[in-house]
Write a protein that holds these residues in place. Structure first.
Motif, PDB file in Angstrom:
ATOM      1  N   ALA A   7      -9.763   7.652   3.718  1.00  0.00           N
ATOM      2  CA  ALA A   7     -10.723   6.832   2.975  1.00  0.00           C
ATOM      3  C   ALA A   7     -10.056   5.721   2.175  1.00  0.00           C
ATOM      4  O   ALA A   7     -10.707   4.734   1.828  1.00  0.00           O
ATOM      5  CB  ALA A   7     -11.541   7.710   2.033  1.00  0.00           C
ATOM      6  N   CYS A   8      -8.751   5.874   1.859  1.00  0.00           N
ATOM      7  CA  CYS A   8      -8.122   4.925   0.923  1.00  0.00           C
ATOM      8  C   CYS A   8      -6.602   5.029   1.004  1.00  0.00           C
ATOM      9  O   CYS A   8      -6.058   6.137   0.972  1.00  0.00           O
ATOM     10  CB  CYS A   8      -8.584   5.223  -0.504  1.00  0.00           C
ATOM     11  SG  CYS A   8      -7.925   4.076  -1.745  1.00  0.00           S
ATOM     12  N   ILE A   9      -5.939   3.872   1.078  1.00  0.00           N
ATOM     13  CA  ILE A   9      -4.468   3.858   1.079  1.00  0.00           C
ATOM     14  C   ILE A   9      -3.932   3.010  -0.079  1.00  0.00           C
ATOM     15  O   ILE A   9      -2.780   2.586  -0.080  1.00  0.00           O
ATOM     16  CB  ILE A   9      -3.896   3.355   2.424  1.00  0.00           C
ATOM     17  CG1 ILE A   9      -4.340   1.914   2.718  1.00  0.00           C
ATOM     18  CG2 ILE A   9      -4.282   4.295   3.560  1.00  0.00           C
ATOM     19  CD1 ILE A   9      -3.594   1.285   3.904  1.00  0.00           C
ATOM     20  N   ASN A  68       4.124  -1.520   5.253  1.00  0.00           N
ATOM     21  CA  ASN A  68       4.669  -0.780   4.106  1.00  0.00           C
ATOM     22  C   ASN A  68       5.694   0.274   4.532  1.00  0.00           C
ATOM     23  O   ASN A  68       6.111   1.098   3.723  1.00  0.00           O
ATOM     24  CB  ASN A  68       3.556  -0.143   3.271  1.00  0.00           C
ATOM     25  CG  ASN A  68       2.744   0.891   4.053  1.00  0.00           C
ATOM     26  OD1 ASN A  68       2.910   1.024   5.256  1.00  0.00           O
ATOM     27  ND2 ASN A  68       1.867   1.597   3.360  1.00  0.00           N
ATOM     28  N   HIS A  69       6.116   0.224   5.785  1.00  0.00           N
ATOM     29  CA  HIS A  69       7.095   1.213   6.271  1.00  0.00           C
ATOM     30  C   HIS A  69       8.395   1.162   5.455  1.00  0.00           C
ATOM     31  O   HIS A  69       9.056   2.179   5.243  1.00  0.00           O
ATOM     32  CB  HIS A  69       7.412   0.990   7.747  1.00  0.00           C
ATOM     33  CG  HIS A  69       8.413   1.975   8.282  1.00  0.00           C
ATOM     34  ND1 HIS A  69       8.046   3.236   8.711  1.00  0.00           N
ATOM     35  CD2 HIS A  69       9.755   1.912   8.414  1.00  0.00           C
ATOM     36  CE1 HIS A  69       9.124   3.896   9.087  1.00  0.00           C
ATOM     37  NE2 HIS A  69      10.180   3.129   8.920  1.00  0.00           N
ATOM     38  N   TYR A  70       8.739  -0.042   5.002  1.00  0.00           N
ATOM     39  CA  TYR A  70       9.994  -0.201   4.266  1.00  0.00           C
ATOM     40  C   TYR A  70      10.089   0.722   3.045  1.00  0.00           C
ATOM     41  O   TYR A  70      11.178   1.085   2.611  1.00  0.00           O
ATOM     42  CB  TYR A  70      10.179  -1.666   3.824  1.00  0.00           C
ATOM     43  CG  TYR A  70       9.339  -2.053   2.645  1.00  0.00           C
ATOM     44  CD1 TYR A  70       9.896  -2.125   1.362  1.00  0.00           C
ATOM     45  CD2 TYR A  70       7.979  -2.341   2.768  1.00  0.00           C
ATOM     46  CE1 TYR A  70       9.128  -2.467   0.260  1.00  0.00           C
ATOM     47  CE2 TYR A  70       7.210  -2.677   1.683  1.00  0.00           C
ATOM     48  CZ  TYR A  70       7.783  -2.744   0.433  1.00  0.00           C
ATOM     49  OH  TYR A  70       7.023  -3.067  -0.663  1.00  0.00           O
ATOM     50  N   LYS A  71       8.938   1.090   2.486  1.00  0.00           N
ATOM     51  CA  LYS A  71       8.959   1.955   1.299  1.00  0.00           C
ATOM     52  C   LYS A  71       9.556   3.329   1.610  1.00  0.00           C
ATOM     53  O   LYS A  71      10.126   3.973   0.730  1.00  0.00           O
ATOM     54  CB  LYS A  71       7.539   2.115   0.730  1.00  0.00           C
ATOM     55  CG  LYS A  71       6.991   0.853   0.077  1.00  0.00           C
ATOM     56  CD  LYS A  71       5.551   1.056  -0.388  1.00  0.00           C
ATOM     57  CE  LYS A  71       4.908  -0.234  -0.857  1.00  0.00           C
ATOM     58  NZ  LYS A  71       5.179  -0.539  -2.266  1.00  0.00           N
ATOM     59  N   ILE A  72       9.417   3.775   2.847  1.00  0.00           N
ATOM     60  CA  ILE A  72       9.934   5.096   3.227  1.00  0.00           C
ATOM     61  C   ILE A  72      11.461   5.081   3.191  1.00  0.00           C
ATOM     62  O   ILE A  72      12.092   6.086   2.858  1.00  0.00           O
ATOM     63  CB  ILE A  72       9.380   5.492   4.619  1.00  0.00           C
ATOM     64  CG1 ILE A  72       7.866   5.683   4.522  1.00  0.00           C
ATOM     65  CG2 ILE A  72      10.071   6.751   5.148  1.00  0.00           C
ATOM     66  CD1 ILE A  72       7.169   5.967   5.846  1.00  0.00           C
ATOM     67  N   HIS A  77       0.820  -1.216   0.000  1.00  0.00           N
ATOM     68  CA  HIS A  77       0.000   0.000   0.000  1.00  0.00           C
ATOM     69  C   HIS A  77       0.853   1.265   0.000  1.00  0.00           C
ATOM     70  O   HIS A  77       2.044   1.245   0.296  1.00  0.00           O
ATOM     71  CB  HIS A  77      -0.983  -0.040   1.170  1.00  0.00           C
ATOM     72  CG  HIS A  77      -2.089  -1.024   0.942  1.00  0.00           C
ATOM     73  ND1 HIS A  77      -1.911  -2.381   1.151  1.00  0.00           N
ATOM     74  CD2 HIS A  77      -3.346  -0.866   0.467  1.00  0.00           C
ATOM     75  CE1 HIS A  77      -3.034  -3.007   0.828  1.00  0.00           C
ATOM     76  NE2 HIS A  77      -3.916  -2.120   0.409  1.00  0.00           N
ATOM     77  N   ALA A  78       0.179   2.353  -0.332  1.00  0.00           N
ATOM     78  CA  ALA A  78       0.872   3.632  -0.534  1.00  0.00           C
ATOM     79  C   ALA A  78       1.274   4.263   0.793  1.00  0.00           C
ATOM     80  O   ALA A  78       0.635   4.048   1.829  1.00  0.00           O
ATOM     81  CB  ALA A  78      -0.033   4.583  -1.311  1.00  0.00           C
ATOM     82  N   VAL A  79       2.345   5.057   0.727  1.00  0.00           N
ATOM     83  CA  VAL A  79       2.760   5.854   1.889  1.00  0.00           C
ATOM     84  C   VAL A  79       2.632   7.355   1.586  1.00  0.00           C
ATOM     85  O   VAL A  79       2.791   8.176   2.475  1.00  0.00           O
ATOM     86  CB  VAL A  79       4.211   5.530   2.333  1.00  0.00           C
ATOM     87  CG1 VAL A  79       4.300   4.111   2.876  1.00  0.00           C
ATOM     88  CG2 VAL A  79       5.206   5.737   1.204  1.00  0.00           C
ATOM     89  N   LEU A  80       2.353   7.696   0.345  1.00  0.00           N
ATOM     90  CA  LEU A  80       2.205   9.098  -0.055  1.00  0.00           C
ATOM     91  C   LEU A  80       0.848   9.295  -0.726  1.00  0.00           C
ATOM     92  O   LEU A  80       0.396   8.429  -1.487  1.00  0.00           O
ATOM     93  CB  LEU A  80       3.303   9.501  -1.049  1.00  0.00           C
ATOM     94  CG  LEU A  80       4.724   9.588  -0.501  1.00  0.00           C
ATOM     95  CD1 LEU A  80       5.726   9.655  -1.658  1.00  0.00           C
ATOM     96  CD2 LEU A  80       4.887  10.791   0.416  1.00  0.00           C
ATOM     97  N   GLY A  81       0.229  10.426  -0.443  1.00  0.00           N
ATOM     98  CA  GLY A  81      -1.012  10.772  -1.142  1.00  0.00           C
ATOM     99  C   GLY A  81      -2.229  10.017  -0.660  1.00  0.00           C
ATOM    100  O   GLY A  81      -3.278  10.060  -1.293  1.00  0.00           O
ATOM    101  N   GLY A 104       7.038   5.576  -8.524  1.00  0.00           N
ATOM    102  CA  GLY A 104       5.949   4.611  -8.638  1.00  0.00           C
ATOM    103  C   GLY A 104       5.991   3.631  -7.480  1.00  0.00           C
ATOM    104  O   GLY A 104       7.014   3.480  -6.810  1.00  0.00           O
ATOM    105  N   GLY A 105       4.871   2.977  -7.238  1.00  0.00           N
ATOM    106  CA  GLY A 105       4.830   1.912  -6.243  1.00  0.00           C
ATOM    107  C   GLY A 105       4.706   2.369  -4.807  1.00  0.00           C
ATOM    108  O   GLY A 105       4.594   1.539  -3.896  1.00  0.00           O
ATOM    109  N   VAL A 106       4.741   3.677  -4.580  1.00  0.00           N
ATOM    110  CA  VAL A 106       4.740   4.172  -3.202  1.00  0.00           C
ATOM    111  C   VAL A 106       3.611   5.167  -2.917  1.00  0.00           C
ATOM    112  O   VAL A 106       3.420   5.571  -1.776  1.00  0.00           O
ATOM    113  CB  VAL A 106       6.092   4.844  -2.837  1.00  0.00           C
ATOM    114  CG1 VAL A 106       7.226   3.841  -2.894  1.00  0.00           C
ATOM    115  CG2 VAL A 106       6.382   6.035  -3.739  1.00  0.00           C
TER     116      VAL A 106
END
Lengths: 158, 327
Positions: free
Chosen positions: B157-159, B305-309, B149-153, B262-264
């Motif tokens: 309501a939605c991740i 999804n913390h690893y994405k940061i 899942h996303a960490v930005l934006g 992408g992907g984040v």
């Protein structure tokens, strides 16, 4: 356009009539309506490649193609690959020689994909073969033999 | 899959008119729509097949821009020699996406409209809460398994993350999405979820994507798409970066740089803060590493999804240093 569609499909050089609901995929039309069961249904969601066929010479997934969309295009399935006199296609022979399967369920899709992969020229290295064959999963894990078969068939046809 | 009617559009105007009707959905390559119909997420009453329309699959390129028809296949664009020369990040983003079979089917227009791979969105049988599917029903992903899942934006309501690759490169190079006569910058074409995650695109019923244009630039010509993922091929990005770089004549000072992720994020994510931090500076590794951290300003993780940061700045750093000849 509701109800049943009467389609004329060009399959392995033969014109075949088939009457199907609009939602019927090319995969189900081949297997359930035309008796061509060589094309396999694995995931039915575009993730495994078992249903790979050629449309106008390009490899595609029959499970995510409506039969109606394939009308007017040249469809080739695994049944249409060998020579009419029974001689196997070089890729089929290479798969036999290299024992490039175990259960065999993914094999028709692997072979259809490999024929296109070789034609596209994406066989310049083992890594390139792996990359361009990645849409075909083999749960038995025969990958190393599949790569060897594709490499040999590519060398034989170049 | 629920049954539907099949309409083969004979013209773009017929497709527009038909697609504006209730229950009608445009069908091109089918790799998203038929997949989601099988999942029970898309429930078209009529599919409007546009793949037989002529004149929408061009790939044209001149000194100022590339124009790619909405029905051009991903593989045709990925393999196009002039696109590979003038827009390598665009060609690479396509070549690294999906599989060879799917790239032969999926169109450029359809690629932009692909839906999230959020497993809660895709599994309506088990998870009834999804604001994207049913506005107001909640978000099963929040508090769930969030590795992808996303960490930005994101919003309350939605991740869900935006899964595509091509659009990341398009956003980096200021591409324009053409909806007939109407033109929308790619960055504006994708919407943030905010309180209406069901609205994903700046796109009205009855409009169809006709083409995408990409302005030519030295940065686009010297560009790359770096995609890091859990397996080497046929996988969505854990984090990816489209990067383009132009030096001043001294060969070390940054004149222009473009970066998108992408992907984040919930949409293709242009990172102008890094661009601003690097323009006019002499490119060197410590500076790039520090500037790359700016891409995660405002990031919010949901556990797995913390690893994405940590990952995304490293992906940016590697791509910039590779392009700059510093790695």
């Amino acid at each position: 356009m509701t109800g049943t569609l009467n389609l004329k499909l060009d399959i392995n050089g033969e014109s075949r009539d088939v009457a199907v609901e609009p939602r019927v995929t090319l995969l189900d039309a081949l297997r359930e309506h035309l008796g061509l069961t060589g094309t396999k249904k694995g995931c039915d969601q575009g993730q495994c490649g078992a249903c790979t066929v050629h449309i106008d010479g390009q490899r595609v997934l029959a499970c995510l193609t409506l039969a109606a969309q394939a009308e007017g295009r040249a469809i080739t399935t695994i049944e249409g690959l060998a020579d009419p006199n029974g001689a196997l296609h070089p890729v089929q022979s290479a798969f036999l020689e290299h024992d490039a399967f175990q259960c065999g369920y993914c094999t028709p899709g692997q072979i259809m994909s490999a024929v296109a992969c070789i034609r596209e020229g994406h066989t310049k290295s083992d890594n390139e073969i792996r990359e361009y064959m990645s849409g075909n999963l083999c749960r038995c894990g025969a990958y190393s033999h599949i790569v060897a078969a594709v490499r040999e068939a590519a060398e034989a046809t170049s | 899959m629920r049954n539907f009617s099949y309409l083969r559009a004979q013209s773009a105007d017929e497709a527009r008119t038909a697609s504006a009707l209730a229950g009608h959905m445009v069908l091109a390559g089918g790799t998203t729509l038929l997949d989601l119909a099988k999942c029970g997420i898309a429930e078209p009453e009529t599919v409007v097949d546009i793949t037989h329309l002529s004149g929408l699959d061009h790939i044209e390129i001149n000194d100022t821009m590339a124009s790619i028809g909405a029905l051009a296949r991903m593989s045709a664009v990925a393999d196009h020699p002039a696109i590979r020369a003038a827009f390598p990040a665009v060609a690479e983003s396509l070549a690294l996406a999906a599989s060879a079979q799917i790239r032969n089917m999926a169109t450029i227009g359809g690629n932009l409209l692909q839906r999230t791979r959020c497993s809660y969105f895709r599994d309506a049988a088990v998870f009834s809460a999804c604001n994207k599917r049913h506005p107001g029903s909640g978000c099963a992903a929040i508090g769930g398994v969030t590795r992808n899942h996303a960490v930005l934006g994101t919003s309350k309501a939605c991740i869900a993350s935006y899964p595509g690759d091509l659009a990341v490169a398009l956003v980096a190079f200021d591409a324009i999405v053409h909806l007939g006569d109407r033109q929308v910058p790619a960055d504006d074409f994708f919407l943030l979820p905010e309180n209406t995650p069901e609205h994903e695109h700046a796109f009205e019923r009855g409009e169809i994507i006709t083409s995408v244009t990409i302005p030519a630039s030295p940065a686009a010509r010297h560009s790359t798409y770096l995609k890091v993922r859990d397996r080497q091929s046929y996988e969505f990005a854990a984090a990816s970066a489209a990067v383009g770089l132009e030096f001043e004549p001294d060969g070390k000072t940054v004149r222009d740089i473009r970066i998108a992720l992408g992907g984040v994020a919930s949409k293709p994510w242009r990172v102008r803060t890094i661009e601003t931090a690097l323009i006019g500076k002499v490119l060197e590794p410590a500076l790039v590493r520090k500037a790359a951290l700016l891409c995660m300003e405002g990031a919010v993780d949901h556990g797995a999804n913390h690893y994405k940061i940590d990952l995304a700045p490293r992906v940016v750093t590697r791509a910039v240093l590779q392009l700059g000849g510093l790695s």
